[in-house]
Design an enzyme around this catalytic site. Structure first.
Site, PDB file in Angstrom:
ATOM      1  N   TRP A   1      20.442  38.597  31.767  1.00 39.12           N
ATOM      2  CA  TRP A   1      21.141  39.552  30.902  1.00 39.12           C
ATOM      3  C   TRP A   1      21.767  38.851  29.707  1.00 39.12           C
ATOM      4  CZ3 TRP A   1      19.435  44.124  30.828  1.00 39.12           C
ATOM      5  CH2 TRP A   1      18.986  44.742  31.999  1.00 39.12           C
TER       6      TRP A   1
ATOM      7  N   ASP B   1      30.124  41.377  29.117  1.00 42.73           N
ATOM      8  CA  ASP B   1      29.231  42.388  29.674  1.00 42.73           C
ATOM      9  C   ASP B   1      29.534  42.509  31.164  1.00 42.73           C
ATOM     10  OD1 ASP B   1      27.240  43.917  30.756  1.00 42.73           O
ATOM     11  OD2 ASP B   1      25.565  42.703  29.999  1.00 42.73           O
TER      12      ASP B   1
ATOM     13  N   LYS C   1      26.054  50.980  37.802  1.00 46.05           N
ATOM     14  CA  LYS C   1      26.268  50.043  38.900  1.00 46.05           C
ATOM     15  C   LYS C   1      27.570  50.364  39.639  1.00 46.05           C
ATOM     16  CE  LYS C   1      23.013  47.627  36.572  1.00 46.05           C
ATOM     17  NZ  LYS C   1      22.745  47.071  35.241  1.00 46.05           N
TER      18      LYS C   1
HETATM   19  C1  LIG Z   1      22.072  46.656  34.176  1.00 53.86           C
HETATM   20  C2  LIG Z   1      22.635  45.682  33.218  1.00 53.86           C
HETATM   21  C3  LIG Z   1      22.426  45.791  31.832  1.00 53.86           C
HETATM   22  C4  LIG Z   1      21.550  46.870  31.232  1.00 53.86           C
HETATM   23  O1  LIG Z   1      22.145  48.091  31.311  1.00 53.86           O
HETATM   24  P1  LIG Z   1      21.454  49.397  30.660  1.00 53.86           P
HETATM   25  O2  LIG Z   1      22.499  50.430  30.888  1.00 53.86           O
HETATM   26  O3  LIG Z   1      20.178  49.632  31.400  1.00 53.86           O
HETATM   27  O4  LIG Z   1      21.212  49.110  29.236  1.00 53.86           O
HETATM   28  C5  LIG Z   1      23.012  44.863  31.010  1.00 53.86           C
HETATM   29  N1  LIG Z   1      23.778  43.877  31.492  1.00 53.86           N
HETATM   30  C6  LIG Z   1      24.008  43.732  32.819  1.00 53.86           C
HETATM   31  C7  LIG Z   1      24.851  42.607  33.310  1.00 53.86           C
HETATM   32  C8  LIG Z   1      23.435  44.626  33.716  1.00 53.86           C
HETATM   33  O5  LIG Z   1      23.653  44.491  35.038  1.00 53.86           O
END
Ligand SMILES: *Cc1c(COP(=O)(O)O)cnc(C)c1O
Length: 358
Positions: free
Chosen positions: A102, A170, A194
């Site tokens: 990521w 993030d 999540k």
């Molecule tokens: C799932 C995830 C993303 C992507 O998220 P989207 O909502 O599909 O754009 C980005 N960063 C992390 C750490 C993730 O777990």
């Protein structure tokens, strides 16, 4: 029909109490005579749902007054671009820490907007986090971006980096799993699917002095200042996802808040790592100092048994344990909504599978 323990990395399990409440309110939200899905986002009912969700989140995370809370669309991936658009503020460079998949995606997207200085990167062959002393931060960076929890590899920071430039995180797969000191961050963002709610909504928590100066050409829906002024309703927000997120925030509060979540999450993770470490049949490749509480990857000593493991787990009501396509093996995502009983059940199943196949 019995509900399964779903170890999906996202979209992931939601608390059963939240789903039940949503079901009860499906046809008639609190005497309004309509479903939340059918409400105008400008009507007083939805405006109250939206404000309540924000207020509950502010209480849960202890978000200071000088931070805006935005409920946006486009996922965390949308933020990979929106962050440089909003936070460069006339500067040309930004620091990024690369600890996995990521981080790499965030870096790739940011390169379209700024000079990306990769100040530190995990080695290719060891799943670990480069120590803070080794980071080579640029002097003129507009911000420092990192990924506190790498959802795919299961590498998690158990410390907050001290840096001079605004810290951007993030937190897609770790937000609300434990208390955080929001004041240490310039910006925190997370896709909802999540640990927050259904897919389709993205949370941004940003210090208010950092916004208001966007890169020329920034679309208005990516302009944090414009969104803040419009209470995240410059355009139609994902109303139903926002409502469910609000129910999840309230559920976390009812469980005792983030301290209680952290105690439970730590215990769930420890049980699973102990089961893995205590056997020669299973292993986890991550440096023990940075193992994730939320995403626990593991491999079988004999990968020819992977398919059997997954099929029998499914039979036992334990689903979506297949590892990410880029790493293989297994991955158990054990977010807030995964009950401890689900982890206990998985640990039992693993021991039993080992007895039969080890
Ligand atoms: C799932 C995830 C993303 C992507 O998220 P989207 O909502 O599909 O754009 C980005 N960063 C992390 C750490 C993730 O777990």
């Amino acid at each position: 029909m019995a509900r399964v323990y779903n170890f999906s990395a996202g979209p992931a399990m939601l608390p059963e109490a939240v789903l039940k409440q949503a079901a009860e309110e499906m046809l008639d939200w609190q005497g309004s005579g309509m479903s939340v899905m059918e409400m105008s986002h400008r009507g007083k009912e939805f405006v109250s749902i939206a404000a309540r969700a924000e207020q509950t989140l502010r209480e849960l995370m202890g978000i200071p007054e000088n931070y805006k809370v935005l409920f946006l669309q486009g996922g965390a991936t949308g933020q990979f671009a929106a962050i440089p658009m909003n936070l460069l503020r006339g500067r040309k460079a930004a620091d990024y820490i690369n600890t996995g998949s990521w981080s790499k995606k965030a870096i790739k997207e940011a390169k379209a907007y700024c000079d990306v200085n990769v100040a530190a990167a995990s080695p290719d062959d060891v799943l670990t986090i480069p120590p803070r002393e080794s980071w080579k931060l640029a002097g003129d960076a507009a911000y420092v971006h990192y990924t506190p929890n790498e959802t795919i590899s299961g590498v998690e920071f158990h410390w907050v980096p001290e840096v001079d430039a605004p810290l951007v995180a993030d937190m897609s797969s770790t937000i609300l799993s434990r208390p955080v000191d929001v004041s240490k961050y310039g910006l925190i963002y997370a896709g909802a699917q999540k640990n927050i709610g259904p897919a389709g909504i993205t949370l941004v928590i940003v210090r208010d002095d950092l916004i208001g100066e966007t890169l020329p050409g920034t679309p208005s829906i990516w302009d944090y200042q414009a969104m803040a002024e419009a209470d995240s309703m410059s355009n139609t927000p994902p109303t139903y996802a926002w409502y469910i997120a609000g129910l999840v925030f309230q559920w976390i509060k009812d469980q005792g808040g983030l301290e209680a979540m952290a105690t439970l999450n730590r215990r769930k993770a420890e049980k699973l790592y102990q089961a893995i470490d205590g056997s020669d049949f299973y292993s986890n490749p991550v440096d023990p100092n940075c193992r994730s509480w939320m995403n626990v990857p593991f491999v079988l000593a004999d990968d020819a048994l992977d398919d059997t493991f997954l099929a029998e787990a499914r039979q036992a009501g334990l689903t979506t344990l297949k590892g990410h396509r880029s790493v293989g093996g297994m991955r158990a995502s054990i977010y807030n909504a995964m009950p401890e009983a689900g982890v206990d059940r998985l640990v039992e199943f693993m021991a039993e599978f080992e007895r039969r196949n080890g």
